[in-house]
Design a protein around this motif. Sequence first.
Motif, PDB file in Angstrom:
ATOM      1  N   GLU A 507      26.704   5.098  45.412  1.00 39.06           N
ATOM      2  CA  GLU A 507      26.714   6.542  45.642  1.00 39.06           C
ATOM      3  C   GLU A 507      27.894   6.964  46.511  1.00 39.06           C
ATOM      4  N   LEU A 508      28.199   6.196  47.561  1.00 45.59           N
ATOM      5  CA  LEU A 508      29.303   6.538  48.459  1.00 45.59           C
ATOM      6  C   LEU A 508      30.658   6.385  47.767  1.00 45.59           C
ATOM      7  N   THR A 509      30.832   5.296  47.020  1.00 44.34           N
ATOM      8  CA  THR A 509      32.105   5.100  46.332  1.00 44.34           C
ATOM      9  C   THR A 509      32.328   6.139  45.236  1.00 44.34           C
ATOM     10  N   ALA A 510      31.275   6.492  44.513  1.00 47.28           N
ATOM     11  CA  ALA A 510      31.416   7.526  43.475  1.00 47.28           C
ATOM     12  C   ALA A 510      31.759   8.875  44.097  1.00 47.28           C
ATOM     13  N   LEU A 511      31.192   9.165  45.260  1.00 42.61           N
ATOM     14  CA  LEU A 511      31.511  10.422  45.942  1.00 42.61           C
ATOM     15  C   LEU A 511      32.965  10.455  46.372  1.00 42.61           C
ATOM     16  N   TYR A 512      33.459   9.365  46.926  1.00 43.37           N
ATOM     17  CA  TYR A 512      34.858   9.340  47.375  1.00 43.37           C
ATOM     18  C   TYR A 512      35.829   9.409  46.202  1.00 43.37           C
ATOM     19  N   ILE A 513      35.541   8.671  45.147  1.00 43.08           N
ATOM     20  CA  ILE A 513      36.450   8.670  43.998  1.00 43.08           C
ATOM     21  C   ILE A 513      36.500  10.036  43.333  1.00 43.08           C
ATOM     22  N   GLY A 514      35.337  10.651  43.130  1.00 43.56           N
ATOM     23  CA  GLY A 514      35.325  11.950  42.477  1.00 43.56           C
ATOM     24  C   GLY A 514      35.981  13.048  43.281  1.00 43.56           C
ATOM     25  N   ARG A 515      36.063  12.892  44.599  1.00 40.18           N
ATOM     26  CA  ARG A 515      36.647  13.934  45.446  1.00 40.18           C
ATOM     27  C   ARG A 515      38.118  13.698  45.742  1.00 40.18           C
ATOM     28  N   SER A 516      38.522  12.436  45.913  1.00 42.29           N
ATOM     29  CA  SER A 516      39.857  12.144  46.458  1.00 42.29           C
ATOM     30  C   SER A 516      40.789  11.470  45.467  1.00 42.29           C
ATOM     31  N   PHE A 517      40.453  11.400  44.210  1.00 42.14           N
ATOM     32  CA  PHE A 517      41.320  10.672  43.275  1.00 42.14           C
ATOM     33  C   PHE A 517      42.668  11.353  43.102  1.00 42.14           C
ATOM     34  N   SER A 518      42.737  12.677  43.315  1.00 39.34           N
ATOM     35  CA  SER A 518      44.004  13.389  43.122  1.00 39.34           C
ATOM     36  C   SER A 518      45.057  12.989  44.150  1.00 39.34           C
ATOM     37  N   MET A 519      44.641  12.508  45.329  1.00 44.74           N
ATOM     38  CA  MET A 519      45.615  12.115  46.350  1.00 44.74           C
ATOM     39  C   MET A 519      46.271  10.779  46.043  1.00 44.74           C
ATOM     40  N   TRP A 520      45.758  10.020  45.085  1.00 43.73           N
ATOM     41  CA  TRP A 520      46.319   8.719  44.729  1.00 43.73           C
ATOM     42  C   TRP A 520      47.196   8.793  43.485  1.00 43.73           C
ATOM     43  N   ARG A 521      47.392   9.971  42.944  1.00 47.52           N
ATOM     44  CA  ARG A 521      48.179  10.106  41.713  1.00 47.52           C
ATOM     45  C   ARG A 521      49.682  10.091  41.962  1.00 47.52           C
ATOM     46  N   GLU A 522      50.111  10.286  43.190  1.00 43.13           N
ATOM     47  CA  GLU A 522      51.543  10.324  43.471  1.00 43.13           C
ATOM     48  C   GLU A 522      52.176   8.969  43.170  1.00 43.13           C
ATOM     49  N   ALA A 523      53.413   9.006  42.691  1.00 36.35           N
ATOM     50  CA  ALA A 523      54.092   7.769  42.280  1.00 36.35           C
ATOM     51  C   ALA A 523      54.295   6.794  43.439  1.00 36.35           C
ATOM     52  N   PRO A 524      54.767   7.228  44.627  1.00 34.00           N
ATOM     53  CA  PRO A 524      54.914   6.252  45.725  1.00 34.00           C
ATOM     54  C   PRO A 524      53.583   5.637  46.145  1.00 34.00           C
ATOM     55  N   VAL A 525      52.528   6.439  46.140  1.00 32.63           N
ATOM     56  CA  VAL A 525      51.215   5.920  46.532  1.00 32.63           C
ATOM     57  C   VAL A 525      50.718   4.902  45.513  1.00 32.63           C
ATOM     58  N   MET A 526      50.955   5.159  44.231  1.00 35.86           N
ATOM     59  CA  MET A 526      50.490   4.237  43.193  1.00 35.86           C
ATOM     60  C   MET A 526      51.256   2.914  43.238  1.00 35.86           C
ATOM     61  N   LEU A 527      52.552   2.971  43.528  1.00 32.04           N
ATOM     62  CA  LEU A 527      53.319   1.729  43.670  1.00 32.04           C
ATOM     63  C   LEU A 527      52.847   0.925  44.878  1.00 32.04           C
ATOM     64  N   TRP A 528      52.557   1.620  45.957  1.00 33.72           N
ATOM     65  CA  TRP A 528      52.031   0.943  47.145  1.00 33.72           C
ATOM     66  C   TRP A 528      50.665   0.318  46.861  1.00 33.72           C
ATOM     67  N   LEU A 529      49.818   1.006  46.117  1.00 36.13           N
ATOM     68  CA  LEU A 529      48.514   0.459  45.751  1.00 36.13           C
ATOM     69  C   LEU A 529      48.660  -0.782  44.880  1.00 36.13           C
TER      70      LEU A 529
END
Length: 690
Positions: A507-529
């Motif tokens: 439940e906690l992980t689904a809540l975080y993913i559904g709310r904050s996934f847009s902040m991980w779409r940036e290209a530098p962030v994705m390369l770092w991930l």
Amino acid sequence: MSSRALRRLRGKQRGQEALDLGDLTPDGEQSEEEQLESEEEQLEVAHVSDFPADKRDRGRKAKKNKAQKNVSNIYELICDVENEAEKTSSYEDAKKLNSNITSHIEHNDNEESDKPGEMEEETSTAKSVSEDRVKKKKKKKKKKGTPDEGQDGANDNIDLILENLEQPNGGLGLQNEDCGCSQRRHVLNVEHRNLNSETELKKYFGARAVLGDQRPRQRNRQFHRSTWLTSHKDSWPRFSRTGISMTLLQTKDGVHYFTFEHDRDYQQVQFKFFDAVESMDPNNIVALLQANPYHIDSLLQLSDVCRIQEDQEMARDLIERALYSLESTFHPLFSLTSGNSRLDYLRPENRAFYLALYKHMMFLEKRGCPRTALEFCKLILSLDPDSDPLCMLLLIDFLMLRSREYQSLLHLYQDWEDHRNLSQLPNFAFSTALCHFHLSQEEDLDPEESDKLRSRADEMLENALIMFPGVLMPLLDLCTVQPDATVTSHAFFGPKSCIGQPPALTELTALYIGRSFSMWREAPVMLWLEECVKEVLRRVDANDPQVEDCQNKRQQRYQSAPRNIHRHVLLSEIKEATSCLPLEVTTQPMMGFDPLPPLDSVISYTQPERQNGGASNESTLSLFFRSLLPNFNFQGGQRDEENLEVAQAGQELNQEVNRLMVAMRDMLANIRFQEPPRDDNPYRDEDEWD
């Protein structure tokens, strides 16, 4: 703050201090200071004699005016001036004297260039005179300080208050230290200017773009009470006394505990609202609002109806009207900014304020005002930081990242980690790592500091991925990113990582993913991930002991989520999270004005039982038999023992009616209607009527 304003706050006026008897001498005698002044005047007269006659006359007039001014205002000689003012005045006097002497020397250089010895003597005498004046003022200060020591000691508390008022936070730091909330000061304190969404919109688009569509002020406009949360609109109904008031329950350790109260008239309106909700007809709520335009629960419930019907503007307007009505009833001691005002969520009267603030915050975030939404989030958290009934800790990190308040997020994590274990929440584990990464990307940082922050970000993200491996694949799926084959085929991040985790963690992980996934779409962030994921796989293959330790922690913890987390998931309306709610939550009836109420609620008043409450739900046939037999019950409810025989007769009659209804259904099902004759009937008579 100026010295004049400080004197007014102390209750003093210029020239009202006690006279120093040591400074007064008989008429025939002169003190040492007066002798020094006379010698200085003689020296200045000797210097001025070298000037031309017209300049000498002007200097004499200035001296005469200055002497008259000093003599006429005797309070200036005994005034207790501030230390900074005395230093500044002495410095300015010495500077003026030096400037006069240097100008005199330059004038003599032009006229008499062959007298260098006199020039050196004049400069030396000017320096000695300036030093004597500074010493003289220090002596006056010491003499005046002795009789006023008692008065200064009495004003120590006033000076401390004035120093606190001069601080940028308005003395809130001292207030929070008194109430024992020094660790939470940066979170619980709210700034009034940040509660207005127009302040943030003006930063983005300018004042002309924000205020351009507003109507000009009219001469005969109505004046309303100024509020911080919302402002009154002309389209709203006229505001009058609603029947809600706020009461101070107790004050403990500098913290004030308040509660809202409903008077008798408002309680009657509340009972009508419950009947309207049970009818499942929004028109009944609309009719109730027409008679009571500032009823809080009706505004909240109707706002949800408008939002479902995609009327966002009307839904937001109803929430703002509810906030305005509640703020108009605040207690004088209730403060939005100090962080020492509490409201107990266990009382149903207080829940409307929580929900109105939360819904208004979500409208602000969707409107593009994350900084204003963050301020409302801190306000909700400050009302009950220990219980956190709406679980704002699952949201505050997202708003801080949206509003680029990176340092505030790190301070919150450092201060609250010890007593709240924020690292055990997936949202804080990933958000703090992302915060360090954004700080390392700033351009004005030194290379060493940037590398240090980047290494710290890598370490925190790797630990978060090891602790919560079920976040990666759903996050990449929402970001529409196809992971590498080595990642998808690895058992650590495979489907087993999501299926095998406890229900509360899901439940906690689904809540975080559904709310904050847009902040991980940036290209530098994705390369770092991507780099961190490869390092995590290397550590897993190397049998890092931290991997097994985190797996044991996941199995021991997160077995069941508390009720406030379920309430937060319901209010968030994130599909990925609501689908993970347990059955005991989803099977309960949910009301927009009070979702998932606490089990230990403090009820102050209850709705009286209604007589013949079930008669309105009965059918017409049941009402007909009830008119013939008053004890007849179509649903077969419980009856008194003394009317047992009548009840048995009613049950037999009920069975007969059921048999009759079944027979009528069969008869209607077997009815066949004869088809009308067609136009091409060859046996039709031509003279027959159509």
